[in-house]
Design an enzyme around this catalytic site. Structure first.
Site, short mmCIF file in Angstrom:
data_model
loop_
_atom_site.label_atom_id
_atom_site.label_comp_id
_atom_site.label_asym_id
_atom_site.label_seq_id
_atom_site.Cartn_x
_atom_site.Cartn_y
_atom_site.Cartn_z
CB CYS A 113 -0.91 0.01 1.21
SG CYS A 113 -1.93 -1.46 1.29
CG HIS A 260 -3.51 3.12 1.06
ND1 HIS A 260 -3.89 2.60 -0.15
CD2 HIS A 260 -3.64 2.11 1.97
CE1 HIS A 260 -4.24 1.34 0.00
NE2 HIS A 260 -4.09 1.01 1.27
CG ASN A 290 -6.95 -1.30 0.04
OD1 ASN A 290 -6.06 -1.06 -0.77
ND2 ASN A 290 -6.71 -1.50 1.33
O1 UT7 Z 1 -4.57 -1.39 2.83
C1 UT7 Z 1 -3.79 -2.13 3.70
C2 UT7 Z 1 -4.12 -1.85 5.09
N1 UT7 Z 1 -5.38 -2.46 5.44
C3 UT7 Z 1 -6.13 -1.88 6.32
O2 UT7 Z 1 -5.82 -0.82 6.80
C4 UT7 Z 1 -7.39 -2.59 6.77
C5 UT7 Z 1 -7.52 -2.48 8.26
N2 UT7 Z 1 -8.62 -3.24 8.84
C6 UT7 Z 1 -9.93 -3.00 8.53
O3 UT7 Z 1 -10.21 -2.17 7.69
C7 UT7 Z 1 -10.99 -3.73 9.30
O4 UT7 Z 1 -10.39 -4.44 10.37
C8 UT7 Z 1 -11.82 -4.72 8.44
C9 UT7 Z 1 -12.71 -3.95 7.49
C10 UT7 Z 1 -10.91 -5.64 7.67
C11 UT7 Z 1 -12.73 -5.57 9.32
O5 UT7 Z 1 -13.56 -4.74 10.08
P1 UT7 Z 1 -13.70 -4.97 11.64
O6 UT7 Z 1 -14.64 -3.96 12.14
O7 UT7 Z 1 -12.32 -4.98 12.25
O8 UT7 Z 1 -14.37 -6.39 11.72
P2 UT7 Z 1 -13.83 -7.75 12.40
O9 UT7 Z 1 -12.74 -8.34 11.60
O10 UT7 Z 1 -13.58 -7.48 13.86
O11 UT7 Z 1 -15.09 -8.69 12.28
C12 UT7 Z 1 -16.32 -8.39 12.98
C13 UT7 Z 1 -17.35 -9.43 12.61
C14 UT7 Z 1 -16.86 -10.85 12.75
O12 UT7 Z 1 -17.94 -11.65 13.20
P3 UT7 Z 1 -18.05 -12.06 14.75
O13 UT7 Z 1 -16.80 -12.83 15.05
O14 UT7 Z 1 -18.15 -10.78 15.51
O15 UT7 Z 1 -19.32 -12.87 14.78
C15 UT7 Z 1 -16.53 -11.27 11.34
O16 UT7 Z 1 -16.62 -12.66 11.12
O17 UT7 Z 1 -17.72 -9.28 11.23
C16 UT7 Z 1 -17.59 -10.54 10.56
N3 UT7 Z 1 -17.19 -10.26 9.17
C17 UT7 Z 1 -18.08 -10.07 8.19
N4 UT7 Z 1 -19.42 -10.06 8.17
C18 UT7 Z 1 -20.04 -9.80 6.99
C19 UT7 Z 1 -15.94 -10.15 8.66
N5 UT7 Z 1 -16.00 -9.87 7.36
C20 UT7 Z 1 -17.32 -9.82 7.04
C21 UT7 Z 1 -18.00 -9.56 5.85
N6 UT7 Z 1 -19.34 -9.55 5.87
N7 UT7 Z 1 -17.36 -9.29 4.68
#
Ligand code: UT7
Length: 333
Positions: A113, A260, A290
């Site tokens: 990135c 980014h 992204n």
């Molecule tokens: O460009 C390179 C750098 N990358 C970044 O900066 C990305 C940084 N991270 C993020 O943007 C976020 O962490 C994500 C968007 C990847 C994830 O968001 P989050 O709010 O951190 O969600 P999470 O991973 O904590 O997941 C929360 C819940 C989980 O379910 P439970 O365990 O609470 O029941 C996941 O299984 O959301 C679930 N989940 C989804 N649900 C529906 C994860 N992905 C999805 C999805 N659709 N696509």
């Protein structure tokens, strides 16, 4: 010493639009979750006849046209990507061939990135020393083919999209205008928090085939999302602040910040932390997702086209991602 200025910007995205609704038909996800957690409404996925270097070619042609130069004036290529056409050689040579640029040098940058800002920093140094006069700097990514598009991969696959952006970096006619400074950082201890392990020398193809690849998660990108998020919202403000301090400037001096496009929530957090208004920050992740090394040049090209980047403006580019790597550039346009 010379200074380096961006004289042209161009971008290219495939015409194949994939909406959140489309994704919800192939994995357990939904529009509300994706928009609330990332801000993304849709992204582009490549068509069958396209590649990382073919998208880069279109973006480069647009940048060359925007700069108003002949392509023969380009004397070096720097190509940033994490999704090269081949394991080796890197795509810089393919782009050089496609542009018909004889035997000029082509350098490939592997900083994910932060790749475009790292590449811009290299171009800046080459122009400053007088080694080159017009450098084509490209970021291009083809993510869609390598994502796990099942529910298992939803935490990563809903975020990434395909596309390319390019800049022409040239010797500046004026000492006041151009790239003021660039700031590069890395923290390799977190390399495995956002990574694609195989195929690589850690996981050669025969080993993946022997394991019947389908169940081998090492062939898909892995991201510890929450961990990456926490580091991103710390490093972005730090590296923007570093650029401002270096140039005796304040965040109020920034005309446009182009972060980014990792996650709209990250950009909004950074905006708030830096005390910037909506007019001072450009985001387009809603349309493209992204696109890693391509995200900043696509956004910069779009912002320029929309008249949001004008001569004399102070433009700040900032990136954070896999490595971890993070970087910023401050430009007097
Ligand atoms: O460009 C390179 C750098 N990358 C970044 O900066 C990305 C940084 N991270 C993020 O943007 C976020 O962490 C994500 C968007 C990847 C994830 O968001 P989050 O709010 O951190 O969600 P999470 O991973 O904590 O997941 C929360 C819940 C989980 O379910 P439970 O365990 O609470 O029941 C996941 O299984 O959301 C679930 N989940 C989804 N649900 C529906 C994860 N992905 C999805 C999805 N659709 N696509």
């Amino acid at each position: 010493m010379n200074s380096a200025i961006i004289t042209g910007m161009g971008y290219y995205v495939p015409d194949n639009i994939v909406t959140n609704e489309d994704l919800s038909k192939i994995m357990d996800t939904n529009n509300e979750w994706i928009i609330e957690r990332t801000g993304i409404k849709e992204r582009r996925w490549i068509n069958n006849d396209e590649s990382t270097s073919s998208m880069a070619l279109e973006a480069s042609k647009n940048a060359i046209a925007d700069a108003g130069i002949e392509k023969s004036a380009i004397d070096f290529i720097i190509f940033a990507t994490l999704s090269p056409d081949y394991y080796f050689p890197g795509p810089g040579v393919t782009l050089q061939k496609e542009l018909g640029l004889d035997t000029i040098g082509a350098l490939d940058v592997r900083n994910q990135c932060s790749g475009f800002v790292y590449a811009l920093s290299i171009a800046d140094q080459y122009i400053k020393t007088g080694m080159y006069e017009n450098i084509l700097v490209v970021g291009s990514e083809y993510h869609s083919g390598g994502l796990d598009k099942t529910t298992k991969g939803r935490g990563v696959s809903v975020i990434f999209g395909d596309g390319a952006g390019a800049a022409i970096v040239s010797k500046s006619p004026s000492a006041e205008r151009g790239i003021l400074s660039t700031h590069l950082h890395a923290q390799g201890e977190h390399a495995e928090e956002l990574t694609l392990i195989g195929p690589s020398t850690r996981r050669w193809v025969p080993e993946i085939i022997d394991n019947d690849g389908k169940d081998d998660q090492a062939i898909y990108p892995y991201m510890n999302g929450t961990f990456v998020f926490k580091h991103a919202v710390t490093r972005f403000p730090q590296v923007i602040g570093e650029a401002l301090i270096k140039n005796n400037l304040q965040s109020t001096d920034i005309d446009l910040l182009i972060p980014h496009q990792a996650n709209l929530r990250i950009s909004q957090f950074v905006q708030k932390k830096m005390g910037l208004s909506n007019d001072q920050v450009f985001n387009n992740i809603q349309k493209y997702g992204n696109t890693t090394a391509a995200s900043i040049p696509i956004a910069l090209a779009e912002a320029k086209q929309a008249g949001k980047v004008k001569e004399g403006d102070l433009i700040c580019l900032a990136a954070f991602g896999s490595g971890f790597t993070w970087a910023s550039a401050l430009i007097r346009w």
